[in-house]
Enzyme design. Sequence first.
Site, PDB file in Angstrom:
ATOM      1  N   TYR A   1      10.532  58.250  25.005  1.00  0.00           N
ATOM      2  CA  TYR A   1      10.727  57.523  26.272  1.00  0.00           C
ATOM      3  C   TYR A   1       9.369  57.246  26.926  1.00  0.00           C
ATOM      4  CZ  TYR A   1      12.432  56.690  31.064  1.00  0.00           C
ATOM      5  OH  TYR A   1      12.692  56.151  32.302  1.00  0.00           O
TER       6      TYR A   1
ATOM      7  N   LYS B   1       7.478  53.600  27.821  1.00  0.00           N
ATOM      8  CA  LYS B   1       7.062  53.205  29.171  1.00  0.00           C
ATOM      9  C   LYS B   1       5.540  53.012  29.250  1.00  0.00           C
ATOM     10  CE  LYS B   1      11.152  53.235  31.055  1.00  0.00           C
ATOM     11  NZ  LYS B   1      11.774  51.967  31.486  1.00  0.00           N
TER      12      LYS B   1
HETATM   13  P1  NAP Z   1      20.954  53.237  34.921  1.00  0.00           P
HETATM   14  O1  NAP Z   1      21.568  53.511  36.232  1.00  0.00           O
HETATM   15  O2  NAP Z   1      21.423  53.951  33.708  1.00  0.00           O
HETATM   16  O3  NAP Z   1      21.069  51.645  34.668  1.00  0.00           O
HETATM   17  C1  NAP Z   1      20.581  51.090  33.488  1.00  0.00           C
HETATM   18  C2  NAP Z   1      20.880  49.603  33.494  1.00  0.00           C
HETATM   19  O4  NAP Z   1      20.346  49.026  32.292  1.00  0.00           O
HETATM   20  C3  NAP Z   1      22.369  49.283  33.503  1.00  0.00           C
HETATM   21  O5  NAP Z   1      22.583  48.071  34.206  1.00  0.00           O
HETATM   22  C4  NAP Z   1      22.671  49.089  32.021  1.00  0.00           C
HETATM   23  O6  NAP Z   1      23.846  48.319  31.849  1.00  0.00           O
HETATM   24  C5  NAP Z   1      21.391  48.356  31.590  1.00  0.00           C
HETATM   25  N1  NAP Z   1      21.102  48.437  30.159  1.00  0.00           N
HETATM   26  C6  NAP Z   1      20.903  49.538  29.397  1.00  0.00           C
HETATM   27  N2  NAP Z   1      20.647  49.190  28.128  1.00  0.00           N
HETATM   28  C7  NAP Z   1      20.655  47.835  28.088  1.00  0.00           C
HETATM   29  C8  NAP Z   1      20.469  46.878  27.061  1.00  0.00           C
HETATM   30  N3  NAP Z   1      20.197  47.221  25.788  1.00  0.00           N
HETATM   31  N4  NAP Z   1      20.540  45.559  27.375  1.00  0.00           N
HETATM   32  C9  NAP Z   1      20.809  45.170  28.653  1.00  0.00           C
HETATM   33  N5  NAP Z   1      20.995  46.032  29.666  1.00  0.00           N
HETATM   34  C10 NAP Z   1      20.936  47.341  29.378  1.00  0.00           C
HETATM   35  O7  NAP Z   1      19.377  53.463  34.943  1.00  0.00           O
HETATM   36  P2  NAP Z   1      18.323  53.426  36.145  1.00  0.00           P
HETATM   37  O8  NAP Z   1      18.037  54.811  36.517  1.00  0.00           O
HETATM   38  O9  NAP Z   1      18.715  52.433  37.170  1.00  0.00           O
HETATM   39  O10 NAP Z   1      17.057  52.892  35.321  1.00  0.00           O
HETATM   40  C11 NAP Z   1      16.555  51.585  35.458  1.00  0.00           C
HETATM   41  C12 NAP Z   1      15.156  51.558  34.850  1.00  0.00           C
HETATM   42  O11 NAP Z   1      14.338  52.462  35.578  1.00  0.00           O
HETATM   43  C13 NAP Z   1      15.117  52.036  33.397  1.00  0.00           C
HETATM   44  O12 NAP Z   1      14.168  51.296  32.693  1.00  0.00           O
HETATM   45  C14 NAP Z   1      14.649  53.469  33.513  1.00  0.00           C
HETATM   46  O13 NAP Z   1      13.982  53.887  32.347  1.00  0.00           O
HETATM   47  C15 NAP Z   1      13.731  53.372  34.697  1.00  0.00           C
HETATM   48  N6  NAP Z   1      13.493  54.632  35.381  1.00  0.00           N
HETATM   49  C16 NAP Z   1      14.509  55.337  35.936  1.00  0.00           C
HETATM   50  C17 NAP Z   1      14.241  56.538  36.583  1.00  0.00           C
HETATM   51  C18 NAP Z   1      15.301  57.372  37.245  1.00  0.00           C
HETATM   52  O14 NAP Z   1      14.980  58.501  37.674  1.00  0.00           O
HETATM   53  N7  NAP Z   1      16.530  56.909  37.368  1.00  0.00           N
HETATM   54  C19 NAP Z   1      12.914  57.005  36.634  1.00  0.00           C
HETATM   55  C20 NAP Z   1      11.912  56.269  36.059  1.00  0.00           C
HETATM   56  C21 NAP Z   1      12.205  55.073  35.437  1.00  0.00           C
HETATM   57  P3  NAP Z   1      24.720  48.374  30.469  1.00  0.00           P
HETATM   58  O15 NAP Z   1      24.834  49.812  30.081  1.00  0.00           O
HETATM   59  O16 NAP Z   1      26.022  47.721  30.816  1.00  0.00           O
HETATM   60  O17 NAP Z   1      23.963  47.562  29.493  1.00  0.00           O
END
Ligand code: NAP
Length: 237
Positions: free
Chosen positions: A148, A152
Amino acid sequence: MSKLGVVFGGSRGIGCAVARLLAQRGHRVVVVSRNLEAAQATADSLPGGEHIGLSCDVSKEVEVQKAFETITKTCGPVGYLVNAAGINRDALLLRSKYEDMVSVLHTNLLGSMLTCRAALKSMLTVGGAIVNIGSVVGVKGNTGQCVYSASKAGLEGFTFSLAKEVASRSIRVNLVAPGLIQTDMTAGLKEHEDGRKIPLGRFGKPEEVALAVLFLLESPYVTGQVLLVDGGLQLVM
Ligand code: NAP
């Protein structure tokens, strides 16, 4: 002026908060995720009209191409692109499965490359702004998150290089690196325990990340930047 904003991973979590903020600012939003019903439901819930939901797996080149054909044909040129689609498959490297490594790299890194490449075609003549969502883990590393973290960190190098490539076309490319944010991705963590190590003492909210994304989308003289939105977590990692 109202723009067309395309938010990959916009159905829930950070992407959903970005989509809502863009809609609140009067922009037309395309919400994209693999699950069409979820993307459409989020688009329907946004303030203002004419938002649309689309299904697309960012890791699949043909699906990304088709999505942008539909978007530009139906809504016109893309002004803002936000890459918030992402997954994690956390495990020590020794225990990581090949299939999981490929999924993480293809979704988090290759997926953003594909969407940026497709969006650029419609931005080249009119300009635009892109924000990729990285992670503090891409900046600092973390045990159990080698793959991961690599996805990133790769996104950061990609952001810096693309920012140089397209600046002369008035296209800006930046990256927001969140820390621990309250979404489905962190649902398995215990905020009262993991939040203690964060200087601000709590997880962030998706809306707090969305504010940083909007800042970078709207700031006309900022490009090639990484903005950490992590409550100070990078200070103690
Ligand atoms: P989340 O709530 O799990 O949402 C992920 C989103 O991405 C959903 O809309 C999902 O929809 C979509 N998705 C996943 N795989 C996909 C694919 N192959 N094609 C198209 N859409 C896809 O995650 P989040 O926490 O909001 O994370 C959003 C971003 O922020 C990610 O890149 C994550 O790595 C990053 N991030 C998150 C955190 C945290 O603490 N939450 C911290 C640092 C970075 P579907 O499943 O329907 O496709």
